[in-house]
Design a protein around this motif. Structure first.
Motif, mmCIF file in Angstrom:
data_model
loop_
_atom_site.group_PDB
_atom_site.id
_atom_site.type_symbol
_atom_site.label_atom_id
_atom_site.label_comp_id
_atom_site.label_asym_id
_atom_site.label_seq_id
_atom_site.Cartn_x
_atom_site.Cartn_y
_atom_site.Cartn_z
ATOM 1 N N LEU A 38 0.797 -1.222 0.000
ATOM 2 C CA LEU A 38 0.000 0.000 0.000
ATOM 3 C C LEU A 38 0.834 1.280 0.000
ATOM 4 C CD1 LEU A 38 -2.925 -1.012 2.395
ATOM 5 C CD2 LEU A 38 -2.894 -0.967 -0.116
ATOM 6 N N ALA A 39 1.857 1.338 0.828
ATOM 7 C CA ALA A 39 2.665 2.562 0.904
ATOM 8 C C ALA A 39 3.334 2.855 -0.434
ATOM 9 C CB ALA A 39 3.707 2.432 2.009
ATOM 10 N N GLY A 40 3.842 1.822 -1.080
ATOM 11 C CA GLY A 40 4.497 2.011 -2.373
ATOM 12 C C GLY A 40 3.535 2.472 -3.452
ATOM 13 N N ILE A 41 2.323 1.917 -3.442
ATOM 14 C CA ILE A 41 1.320 2.320 -4.423
ATOM 15 C C ILE A 41 0.908 3.767 -4.205
ATOM 16 C CG2 ILE A 41 -1.051 1.936 -5.214
ATOM 17 C CD1 ILE A 41 -0.639 -1.038 -4.627
ATOM 18 N N GLU A 42 0.738 4.145 -2.945
ATOM 19 C CA GLU A 42 0.349 5.524 -2.649
ATOM 20 C C GLU A 42 1.422 6.505 -3.120
ATOM 21 O OE1 GLU A 42 -1.131 8.240 1.159
ATOM 22 O OE2 GLU A 42 -1.118 6.037 1.308
ATOM 23 N N LYS A 43 2.695 6.149 -2.909
ATOM 24 C CA LYS A 43 3.780 7.016 -3.379
ATOM 25 C C LYS A 43 3.776 7.105 -4.900
ATOM 26 C CE LYS A 43 8.759 7.826 -3.098
ATOM 27 N NZ LYS A 43 8.853 8.171 -4.545
ATOM 28 N N GLU A 44 3.549 5.980 -5.554
ATOM 29 C CA GLU A 44 3.509 5.957 -7.021
ATOM 30 C C GLU A 44 2.419 6.892 -7.552
ATOM 31 O OE1 GLU A 44 2.122 2.791 -10.511
ATOM 32 O OE2 GLU A 44 2.827 2.020 -8.578
ATOM 33 N N LEU A 45 1.258 6.858 -6.918
ATOM 34 C CA LEU A 45 0.159 7.719 -7.350
ATOM 35 C C LEU A 45 0.461 9.194 -7.077
ATOM 36 C CD1 LEU A 45 -2.808 5.500 -6.129
ATOM 37 C CD2 LEU A 45 -2.302 6.088 -8.504
ATOM 38 N N THR A 46 1.065 9.473 -5.936
ATOM 39 C CA THR A 46 1.434 10.851 -5.611
ATOM 40 C C THR A 46 2.452 11.381 -6.616
ATOM 41 O OG1 THR A 46 1.033 10.472 -3.250
ATOM 42 C CG2 THR A 46 2.400 12.359 -3.839
ATOM 43 N N ASP A 47 3.418 10.535 -6.982
ATOM 44 C CA ASP A 47 4.432 10.938 -7.955
ATOM 45 C C ASP A 47 3.827 11.229 -9.323
ATOM 46 O OD1 ASP A 47 6.344 10.640 -6.013
ATOM 47 O OD2 ASP A 47 7.083 8.691 -6.721
ATOM 48 N N LYS A 48 2.673 10.616 -9.598
ATOM 49 C CA LYS A 48 1.994 10.862 -10.872
ATOM 50 C C LYS A 48 1.125 12.125 -10.837
ATOM 51 C CE LYS A 48 1.779 6.076 -12.533
ATOM 52 N NZ LYS A 48 0.888 4.950 -12.908
ATOM 53 N N GLY A 49 1.120 12.793 -9.688
ATOM 54 C CA GLY A 49 0.383 14.044 -9.589
ATOM 55 C C GLY A 49 -1.004 13.946 -9.003
ATOM 56 N N ILE A 50 -1.377 12.764 -8.500
ATOM 57 C CA ILE A 50 -2.693 12.601 -7.885
ATOM 58 C C ILE A 50 -2.668 13.190 -6.477
ATOM 59 C CG2 ILE A 50 -4.461 10.955 -7.147
ATOM 60 C CD1 ILE A 50 -4.092 11.052 -10.143
ATOM 61 N N SER A 51 -3.677 14.002 -6.154
ATOM 62 C CA SER A 51 -3.810 14.554 -4.808
ATOM 63 C C SER A 51 -4.410 13.483 -3.899
ATOM 64 C CB SER A 51 -4.723 15.786 -4.832
ATOM 65 O OG SER A 51 -5.067 16.178 -3.513
ATOM 66 N N ILE A 52 -3.662 13.085 -2.865
ATOM 67 C CA ILE A 52 -4.136 12.087 -1.905
ATOM 68 C C ILE A 52 -4.197 12.745 -0.527
ATOM 69 C CG2 ILE A 52 -3.719 9.834 -0.853
ATOM 70 C CD1 ILE A 52 -2.170 9.030 -3.337
ATOM 71 N N ARG A 53 -5.394 12.792 0.048
ATOM 72 C CA ARG A 53 -5.579 13.532 1.293
ATOM 73 C C ARG A 53 -6.294 12.682 2.340
ATOM 74 N NH1 ARG A 53 -9.333 16.857 0.674
ATOM 75 N NH2 ARG A 53 -8.791 18.298 2.357
ATOM 76 N N GLU A 54 -5.898 12.878 3.589
ATOM 77 C CA GLU A 54 -6.618 12.308 4.715
ATOM 78 C C GLU A 54 -7.527 13.391 5.285
ATOM 79 O OE1 GLU A 54 -4.562 10.089 7.619
ATOM 80 O OE2 GLU A 54 -3.064 9.318 6.220
ATOM 81 N N ILE A 55 -8.724 13.017 5.657
ATOM 82 C CA ILE A 55 -9.667 13.972 6.226
ATOM 83 C C ILE A 55 -10.283 13.374 7.487
ATOM 84 C CG2 ILE A 55 -10.248 14.967 3.957
ATOM 85 C CD1 ILE A 55 -12.903 13.347 4.156
ATOM 86 N N ASP A 56 -11.026 14.186 8.207
ATOM 87 C CA ASP A 56 -11.781 13.700 9.354
ATOM 88 C C ASP A 56 -12.982 12.925 8.818
ATOM 89 O OD1 ASP A 56 -13.164 13.230 11.668
ATOM 90 O OD2 ASP A 56 -13.681 15.334 12.050
#
Length: 326
Positions: free
Chosen positions: A278-296
């Motif tokens: 999961l951590a690697g996939i999330e980094k891959e998506l972030t590197d592609k310019g996808i905004s990934i955010r945690e919210i309440d």
């Protein structure tokens, strides 16, 4: 050597080859369908199951794998299994709820987080009672239900901070009531469609968003057609390997046990592999310019609390949450 003699020799060799092949052919074959791509970490568990079944059964049972829904949508394969075909499908509890109601609760919102907790539920004595009920009610046999695909998040082309931001958003979801009910309660308009159609539907603006776990996002290349991922974790996607009860019951008793034992082991391979990815996939998506955010996510938890009662799962909710938290 005459042509006639040569022909007889060729024919004899061909027959010997065919007989040799038949001698080593498996007694039984199980074809497994999944909507996921071969790149998904869960698929590695299926490959482990394929290899381990060959060894554990001494070659008597061959497993064939069909990624990307090659055998058809999950619902179609479930019907094939119900009719007695030697097929299996990796499927969620929501789709099985039409046959055995309790199984739908596994897809209910915010039931558990991560794999270890939900694994306690799907390996419990209570769950085994549901397995038996499904077998008798619909003709489906669960081999194991510990195939964890990750927590589902919101995929959109706009920023999402709370339920109000989903107003008017046409969001793809599986068609089962627990899924459509959850997405509606979260504030979006549920739009059921097969997973294989999501990319094109987003591209053509037929839908405005989807919800999925990280491995499935990259497997379907949805990063090409969305800009935002909001980490809600609203559904903890646990799935099962489900086959035909009629076919399963026709197997020798030792093969029945081997199938279930190896399916459980392979489910762990798939699930812990998913967890580690999961951590690697999330980094891959972030590197592609996808905004990934945690919210309440509290507003989403509050908005979806009614789903349990609406579907008659109110009593199960507290029991299963306590079981997962042990």
């Amino acid at each position: 050597m005459t042509f006639h003699t040569l022909g007889k020799l060729v024919l004899a060799g061909t027959l010997a080859s065919m007989m040799g092949s038949a001698a080593f052919a498996a007694d039984y074959t199980l074809s497994i369908n999944t909507a996921l791509a071969t790149s998904d970490p869960l698929y590695k568990g299926l490959e482990a199951f394929q290899e381990n079944m060959k060894e554990a059964s001494d070659g008597r049972l061959e497993v064939k794998l069909f990624p990307n829904s090659q055998l058809g949508p999950d619902e179609d394969v479930l019907e094939q299994a119900r009719a007695g075909a030697p097929v299996a499908v990796i499927v969620d509890g929501g789709r099985l709820a039409v046959f055995q109601k309790e199984l739908g609760v596994l897809g209910a919102p915010f039931l558990a987080s991560g794999y270890d907790g939900i694994r306690k539920v799907v390996t419990s004595d209570l769950f085994e009672e549901w397995v038996k009920k499904l077998h008798d009610a619909s003709g489906h046999q669960i081999l194991s239900f510990n195939w964890w695909q990750g927590e589902r998040h919101l995929l959109t082309n706009k920023e999402i901070n709370g339920p109000a931001d989903l107003d008017g958003i046409r969001m793809r979801t599986p068609g089962a009531p627990v899924w459509t009910g959850t997405i509606a309660a979260m504030g979006a308009t549920p739009t059921p469609m097969p997973w294989g159609e999501v990319y094109s539907a987003l591209s053509a603006n037929v839908i405005d968003g989807a919800e999925a776990q990280f491995p499935a996002i990259v497997g379907a290349k949805l990063d090409e057609v969305i800009t935002h991922i909001t980490k809600t974790g609203h559904i903890n996607l646990i799935t099962g390997m489900v086959t035909s009860a009629q076919w399963f019951d026709s197997l020798p008793a030792d093969l029945q046990k081997i199938l279930r034992d190896e399916a459980l082991k392979a489910g762990d391979v798939a699930s812990y592999g998913t967890q580690d990815s999961l951590a690697g996939i999330e980094k891959e998506l972030t590197d592609k310019g996808i905004s990934i955010r945690e919210i309440d996510v509290t507003p989403f938890k509050e908005a979806t609390a009614k789903v349990y009662d609406d579907l008659g799962y109110g009593d199960l909710r507290d029991k299963l949450r306590a079981m997962a938290a042990e």
